[in-house]
Design a protein around this motif. Structure first.
Motif, PDB file in Angstrom:
ATOM      1  N   ALA A 269      -3.701  -0.662  -4.170  1.00 12.55           N
ATOM      2  CA  ALA A 269      -2.394  -1.078  -4.329  1.00 12.55           C
ATOM      3  C   ALA A 269      -2.151  -1.874  -5.564  1.00 12.55           C
ATOM      4  O   ALA A 269      -1.077  -1.878  -6.242  1.00 12.55           O
ATOM      5  CB  ALA A 269      -1.795  -1.746  -3.323  1.00 12.55           C
TER       6      ALA A 269
ATOM      7  N   SER B  77       2.860   0.881 -12.255  1.00  8.44           N
ATOM      8  CA  SER B  77       4.423   0.644 -12.315  1.00  8.44           C
ATOM      9  C   SER B  77       4.897  -0.412 -13.373  1.00  8.44           C
ATOM     10  O   SER B  77       5.913  -0.036 -13.860  1.00  8.44           O
ATOM     11  CB  SER B  77       4.595   0.328 -10.672  1.00  8.44           C
ATOM     12  OG  SER B  77       4.327   1.388  -9.954  1.00  8.44           O
TER      13      SER B  77
ATOM     14  N   ALA C   8      -2.002   0.219  -8.635  1.00  9.76           N
ATOM     15  CA  ALA C   8      -0.762   1.065  -8.688  1.00  9.76           C
ATOM     16  C   ALA C   8       0.372   0.437  -8.930  1.00  9.76           C
ATOM     17  O   ALA C   8       1.333   0.965  -9.892  1.00  9.76           O
ATOM     18  CB  ALA C   8      -0.525   1.987  -7.091  1.00  9.76           C
ATOM     19  N   LEU C   9       0.295  -0.973  -8.831  1.00  6.72           N
ATOM     20  CA  LEU C   9       1.263  -1.899  -8.954  1.00  6.72           C
ATOM     21  C   LEU C   9       1.366  -2.244 -10.670  1.00  6.72           C
ATOM     22  O   LEU C   9       2.410  -2.107 -11.224  1.00  6.72           O
ATOM     23  CB  LEU C   9       1.251  -3.262  -8.154  1.00  6.72           C
ATOM     24  CG  LEU C   9       2.273  -4.268  -8.590  1.00  6.72           C
ATOM     25  CD1 LEU C   9       3.561  -3.884  -8.278  1.00  6.72           C
ATOM     26  CD2 LEU C   9       2.062  -5.572  -7.893  1.00  6.72           C
TER      27      LEU C   9
ATOM     28  N   THR D 203       6.665   1.055  -3.429  1.00  2.00           N
ATOM     29  CA  THR D 203       6.646  -0.160  -4.365  1.00  2.00           C
ATOM     30  C   THR D 203       6.984   0.302  -5.733  1.00  2.00           C
ATOM     31  O   THR D 203       7.718  -0.650  -6.456  1.00  2.00           O
ATOM     32  CB  THR D 203       5.268  -0.679  -4.285  1.00  2.00           C
ATOM     33  OG1 THR D 203       4.911  -1.017  -3.063  1.00  2.00           O
ATOM     34  CG2 THR D 203       5.174  -2.037  -4.979  1.00  2.00           C
ATOM     35  N   ASP D 204       6.609   1.420  -6.169  1.00  2.00           N
ATOM     36  CA  ASP D 204       7.199   1.798  -7.543  1.00  2.00           C
ATOM     37  C   ASP D 204       8.551   1.833  -7.777  1.00  2.00           C
ATOM     38  O   ASP D 204       9.338   1.502  -8.788  1.00  2.00           O
ATOM     39  CB  ASP D 204       6.423   3.325  -7.794  1.00  2.00           C
ATOM     40  CG  ASP D 204       6.738   3.648  -9.358  1.00  2.00           C
ATOM     41  OD1 ASP D 204       6.579   2.986 -10.218  1.00  2.00           O
ATOM     42  OD2 ASP D 204       7.809   4.755  -9.258  1.00  2.00           O
TER      43      ASP D 204
ATOM     44  N   THR E 112       0.718  -1.220  -0.068  1.00  2.00           N
ATOM     45  CA  THR E 112       0.040  -0.055  -0.104  1.00  2.00           C
ATOM     46  C   THR E 112       0.779   1.141   0.124  1.00  2.00           C
ATOM     47  O   THR E 112       0.220   2.391  -0.120  1.00  2.00           O
ATOM     48  CB  THR E 112      -0.916  -0.071   1.073  1.00  2.00           C
ATOM     49  OG1 THR E 112       0.104   0.068   2.291  1.00  2.00           O
ATOM     50  CG2 THR E 112      -1.970  -1.178   1.192  1.00  2.00           C
ATOM     51  N   GLU E 113       2.231   1.201   0.272  1.00  2.00           N
ATOM     52  CA  GLU E 113       3.162   2.257   0.076  1.00  2.00           C
ATOM     53  C   GLU E 113       3.619   2.349  -1.386  1.00  2.00           C
ATOM     54  O   GLU E 113       4.576   2.022  -1.711  1.00  2.00           O
ATOM     55  CB  GLU E 113       4.321   2.109   0.988  1.00  2.00           C
ATOM     56  CG  GLU E 113       3.707   2.135   2.339  1.00  2.00           C
ATOM     57  CD  GLU E 113       5.166   1.786   3.456  1.00  2.00           C
ATOM     58  OE1 GLU E 113       6.112   1.539   2.939  1.00  2.00           O
ATOM     59  OE2 GLU E 113       4.880   2.005   4.564  1.00  2.00           O
ATOM     60  N   HIS E 114       2.675   2.997  -2.275  1.00  2.00           N
ATOM     61  CA  HIS E 114       2.764   2.971  -3.503  1.00  2.00           C
ATOM     62  C   HIS E 114       4.313   3.415  -4.196  1.00  2.00           C
ATOM     63  O   HIS E 114       4.695   2.950  -4.976  1.00  2.00           O
ATOM     64  CB  HIS E 114       1.717   3.912  -4.371  1.00  2.00           C
ATOM     65  CG  HIS E 114       0.256   3.179  -3.890  1.00  2.00           C
ATOM     66  ND1 HIS E 114      -0.889   4.085  -4.302  1.00  2.00           N
ATOM     67  CD2 HIS E 114      -0.101   2.322  -3.281  1.00  2.00           C
ATOM     68  CE1 HIS E 114      -1.994   3.175  -3.774  1.00  2.00           C
ATOM     69  NE2 HIS E 114      -1.409   2.326  -3.161  1.00  2.00           N
TER      70      HIS E 114
END
Length: 323
Positions: free
Chosen positions: A106, A113, A109-110, A68-69, A63-65
């Motif tokens: 999340a 990325s 967002a993944l 993770t990106d 969830t910490e985009h």
């Protein structure tokens, strides 16, 4: 692999949720194939014993985009498989916002990325039969309308649609609509493992009762390693798509219980089981059963372990653990 599989082979993979049931089986397959495997694991959560030592673990919260990106850009994997998430449908009713944060936002967002990476990376999303909710047909296939009824199902449906958008924009992104799939690695919070562990404990004289929320719910249960095989076939396929991954046969919780007790050598099991309606889900699918014709035709996939053998393997593993 798939009859249509090209010569593409991954060299570096990122697996989120690598510590889970599916993550462990997937990591084993990838490592055995010579792939450099990186796994995303929640901070402070140790890897389970089945996670191969060759996997490079990265502590991080999906969830910490931004974090993770950055990991995705630094690793530049050619394969990303998203297995992370809040996996309990029942828990999603009590925790809808955290469920949405990891299973929907999340995941979206993944995939964004991965789509921004250079080259031609491939992405596989673990979707769920819960996106169909109370479906208008049985069995369900990829054309079945999305009608989720649980917070879990709504979050998974959002991620499923995000994968479809990324695919339309050119990413090799496949969404695997996974029906219930089990193994001895299933956490005890899931009904199948609760049954196999409870039956083993009763057979070993360590418990005298099994308490369940319902005996009437029906599920299409498959063997987890088979479903991981479908994910890999989708990643290797020439073209991406959505795939229902299921056995095509549903069974009731009652049938699972009966098969488990029979495996443990207990015939008269009814007095040993109590139904507590407070443990049941607020809303439950009427009959969850999937049609995996597309996976069979395009990927050459088929389940290898049937329902009785699945139950036997789970009970045998829990009996062995107690002995």
């Amino acid at each position: 692999m798939s009859p249509s599989a090209a010569t593409w082979r991954p060299t570096r993979a990122l697996v989120t949720g690598v510590g889970g049931q599916d993550g462990g089986y997937l990591a084993e397959r990838l490592v055995a194939a010579g792939v450099e495997v990186h796994g995303l694991q929640p901070p402070g959560e140790p890897a389970p014993p089945w996670c191969p030592s060759a996997v490079v673990l990265h502590a991080g919260d999906l969830t910490e985009h931004a974090t993770t990106d950055r990991l995705v850009r630094d690793l530049a994997p050619d394969l990303v498989v998203n297995l992370a998430g809040q996996s309990s449908v029942a828990r999603s009713w009590a925790e809808p916002e955290p469920t949405w944060a990891v299973n929907a936002a999340a995941a979206e967002a993944l995939v964004s990325s991965v789509a921004a990476l250079p080259g031609s990376p491939r992405f596989v999303q673990a979707s769920s039969a819960e996106i169909f909710g109370r479906p208008d047909r049985c069995p369900q296939d990829e054309s079945t309308p999305l009608r989720p009824v649980s917070p879990y199902g709504r979050a998974k449906a959002h991620a499923h649609l995000a994968v479809g958008r990324a695919r339309a924009e050119g990413l090799h992104a496949s969404s695997m609509i996974l029906y219930n799939h089990e193994s001895p690695r299933r956490p005890p919070s899931f009904v199948t493992r609760k049954i196999s562990q409870g039956v083993a404990a009763i057979a070993a004289g360590r418990a005298d009762r099994l308490v369940l929320g319902t005996l009437d719910a029906r599920r299409d249960w498959g063997w987890a390693p088979d479903y991981v095989d479908a994910m890999l076939r989708a990643a290797h396929a020439d073209s991406p798509a959505d795939y229902v991954v299921a056995t095509g046969r549903s069974h009731s919780v009652r049938e699972f219980v009966a098969a488990a007790f029979a495996r443990a050598g207990i015939g008269d099991w009814a007095p040993l089981v109590t139904v507590d309606p407070s443990l049941a889900r607020p809303v439950d699918p009427v009959d969850s059963c999937g049609d995996a014709s597309r996976a069979r035709d395009l990927l050459g996939w088929a389940p290898t372990v049937g329902f009785p053998e699945l139950v036997h393997r789970m009970v045998d593993a829990d009996l062995a653990a107690l002995s």
